[in-house]
Design a protein around this motif. Structure first.
Motif, short mmCIF file in Angstrom:
data_model
loop_
_atom_site.label_atom_id
_atom_site.label_comp_id
_atom_site.label_asym_id
_atom_site.label_seq_id
_atom_site.Cartn_x
_atom_site.Cartn_y
_atom_site.Cartn_z
N MET A 170 0.61 -1.26 -0.27
CA MET A 170 0.15 0.08 0.33
C MET A 170 1.34 1.51 -0.14
N ARG A 171 2.17 1.38 0.58
CA ARG A 171 2.82 2.55 1.06
C ARG A 171 3.64 2.35 -0.59
N ALA A 172 3.44 1.71 -1.14
CA ALA A 172 4.19 1.52 -2.87
C ALA A 172 3.58 1.69 -3.83
N THR A 173 2.30 2.15 -3.71
CA THR A 173 1.11 2.33 -3.86
C THR A 173 1.20 3.93 -4.37
N TYR A 174 0.91 4.69 -2.77
CA TYR A 174 1.30 6.12 -2.57
C TYR A 174 2.21 6.58 -3.59
N PHE A 175 3.35 5.89 -3.15
CA PHE A 175 4.72 6.19 -4.41
C PHE A 175 4.61 6.24 -6.01
N VAL A 176 4.36 5.29 -6.05
CA VAL A 176 4.02 5.64 -7.53
C VAL A 176 2.72 6.05 -7.80
N ALA A 177 1.49 6.36 -7.10
CA ALA A 177 0.40 7.47 -7.72
C ALA A 177 1.80 8.92 -7.78
N GLY A 178 2.33 8.75 -6.19
CA GLY A 178 3.10 10.13 -6.41
C GLY A 178 4.58 10.53 -7.35
N SER A 179 4.63 9.51 -7.84
CA SER A 179 5.79 9.93 -8.87
C SER A 179 5.05 10.23 -10.37
N PHE A 180 3.40 9.33 -10.39
CA PHE A 180 2.72 10.63 -11.61
C PHE A 180 2.21 11.43 -11.30
N ALA A 181 1.72 11.84 -10.02
CA ALA A 181 1.83 13.11 -9.80
C ALA A 181 2.78 14.01 -10.03
N PHE A 182 3.94 14.32 -9.57
CA PHE A 182 5.16 14.74 -10.22
C PHE A 182 4.88 14.87 -11.26
N SER A 183 4.81 14.11 -12.44
CA SER A 183 4.93 14.08 -13.34
C SER A 183 3.59 14.69 -14.45
N ALA A 184 2.68 15.18 -13.70
CA ALA A 184 1.56 15.97 -13.94
C ALA A 184 2.15 17.40 -13.76
N SER A 190 11.65 10.80 -13.25
CA SER A 190 10.30 9.52 -12.87
C SER A 190 10.29 7.87 -13.37
N MET A 191 11.84 7.72 -13.94
CA MET A 191 12.09 6.15 -13.82
C MET A 191 13.04 6.22 -12.80
N VAL A 192 13.84 6.88 -12.45
CA VAL A 192 14.50 6.96 -10.99
C VAL A 192 13.57 6.50 -10.10
N MET A 193 12.77 6.92 -9.89
CA MET A 193 11.41 7.22 -8.93
C MET A 193 11.50 5.27 -9.43
N MET A 194 11.08 5.43 -10.26
CA MET A 194 9.95 3.91 -10.50
C MET A 194 11.35 2.91 -9.80
N MET A 195 12.42 3.11 -10.34
CA MET A 195 13.59 2.04 -10.09
C MET A 195 13.50 1.92 -8.24
N ALA A 196 13.61 3.29 -7.94
CA ALA A 196 13.59 3.41 -6.12
C ALA A 196 12.93 2.60 -5.28
N ILE A 197 11.19 3.00 -6.42
CA ILE A 197 9.96 2.39 -5.21
C ILE A 197 10.30 0.60 -5.69
N PHE A 198 10.33 0.30 -7.13
CA PHE A 198 11.13 -1.41 -7.25
C PHE A 198 12.08 -1.94 -6.14
N TYR A 199 12.91 -1.19 -5.99
CA TYR A 199 14.40 -1.43 -4.63
C TYR A 199 13.34 -1.51 -3.60
N TYR A 200 12.77 -0.56 -3.21
CA TYR A 200 12.17 -0.47 -1.33
C TYR A 200 11.34 -1.45 -1.99
N LEU A 201 10.35 -2.13 -2.53
CA LEU A 201 9.65 -4.14 -2.46
C LEU A 201 10.53 -4.42 -2.19
N TRP A 202 11.49 -4.58 -3.79
CA TRP A 202 12.00 -5.73 -3.06
C TRP A 202 12.84 -6.28 -1.60
N ARG A 203 13.31 -4.97 -0.71
CA ARG A 203 13.92 -4.53 -0.19
C ARG A 203 12.78 -5.09 1.49
N SER A 204 11.51 -5.05 1.30
CA SER A 204 10.34 -5.10 1.94
C SER A 204 9.85 -7.42 1.62
#
Length: 231
Positions: A148-162, A201-215
């Motif tokens: 769920m936290r990763a979901t908020y991060f992903v939505a935040g990355s799209f908000a940044f893009s917008a 945005s790509m860097v953000m997604m990679m960071a979110i993927f890393y966060y998910l992998w660590r989790s």
């Protein structure tokens, strides 16, 4: 063999067809001595539009983000060809990532959360093994909170893009639609959007993927090579 299942991403081809060629046409071939304003805009938009349709038809796989990309191209073309107020360009540029971000958030309350398709995908990760390990370690509930936290991060990355899309469009595209200057500025905006928006945005997604992998690693003890689907 299903060709859609073996389709490999071609980022350099995507970049050239969808960004470089359209930008070159808009900036260099939109003059009255070349293709003209309308001709340059139509040809430039034909590249990403045609490529998107080709990819969708060839691989026979519905792609929500690709569909939004096609809609985006058609809206950009409409703004230029019908000479609408260029404020609509800024709104359109912000609306596409905003819609995706909202869809990611809303889908998290349905049986088909988009964040799982983006990050926790069975074609990339061995999802069944991960779920089994989570159940064995009684970590499923804790992991769902991380998702769920990763979901908020992903939505935040799209908000940044917008926000960045809106700012970039308002900053660069100031000439009236339907003019040669408008086409040139549209080409500049397309070029600048890659280093200023797409790469961060790509860097953000990679960071979110890393966060998910660590989790997943902490919850299951599995290493990265154990998580990935064996090709």
């Amino acid at each position: 063999m299903n060709r859609s299942s073996t389709h490999k991403p071609r980022p350099m081809v995507d970049l050239i067809v969808s960004v470089v060629l359209p930008s070159f046409i808009l900036m260099k071939l939109s003059g009255e001595d070349e293709l003209g304003v309308s001709g340059g805009l139509i040809l430039a938009l034909a590249f990403p539009l045609g490529w998107g349709v080709f990819e969708l038809i060839k691989h026979k796989k519905f792609n929500f983000i690709a569909l939004l990309g096609l809609v985006s191209v058609l809206l950009t073309g409409s703004i230029g060809l019908f000479e609408l107020d260029n404020k609509w360009l800024a709104i359109k540029e912000a609306a596409i990532p905003a819609i995706i971000g909202i869809a990611v958030l809303v889908s998290s309350f349905t049986p088909y959360p988009l964040v799982r398709a983006l990050l926790f995908n069975a074609s990339v990760m061995d999802v069944d093994m991960i779920k089994q390990k989570l159940e064995e370690n009684r970590s499923t509930v804790a992991f769902e909170k991380k998702m769920m936290r990763a979901t908020y991060f992903v939505a935040g990355s799209f908000a940044f893009s917008a926000v960045m899309n809106y700012v970039l469009a308002k900053w660069i595209v100031t000439s009236p639609a339907g003019t040669e200057a408008f086409n040139e500025e549209l080409g500049q905006m397309t070029l600048y959007s890659y280093p200023m928006i797409a790469l961060p945005s790509m860097v953000m997604m990679m960071a979110i993927f890393y966060y998910l992998w660590r989790s997943i690693n902490k919850a299951t003890g599995l290493k990265l090579e154990d998580l990935m689907v064996k090709k």
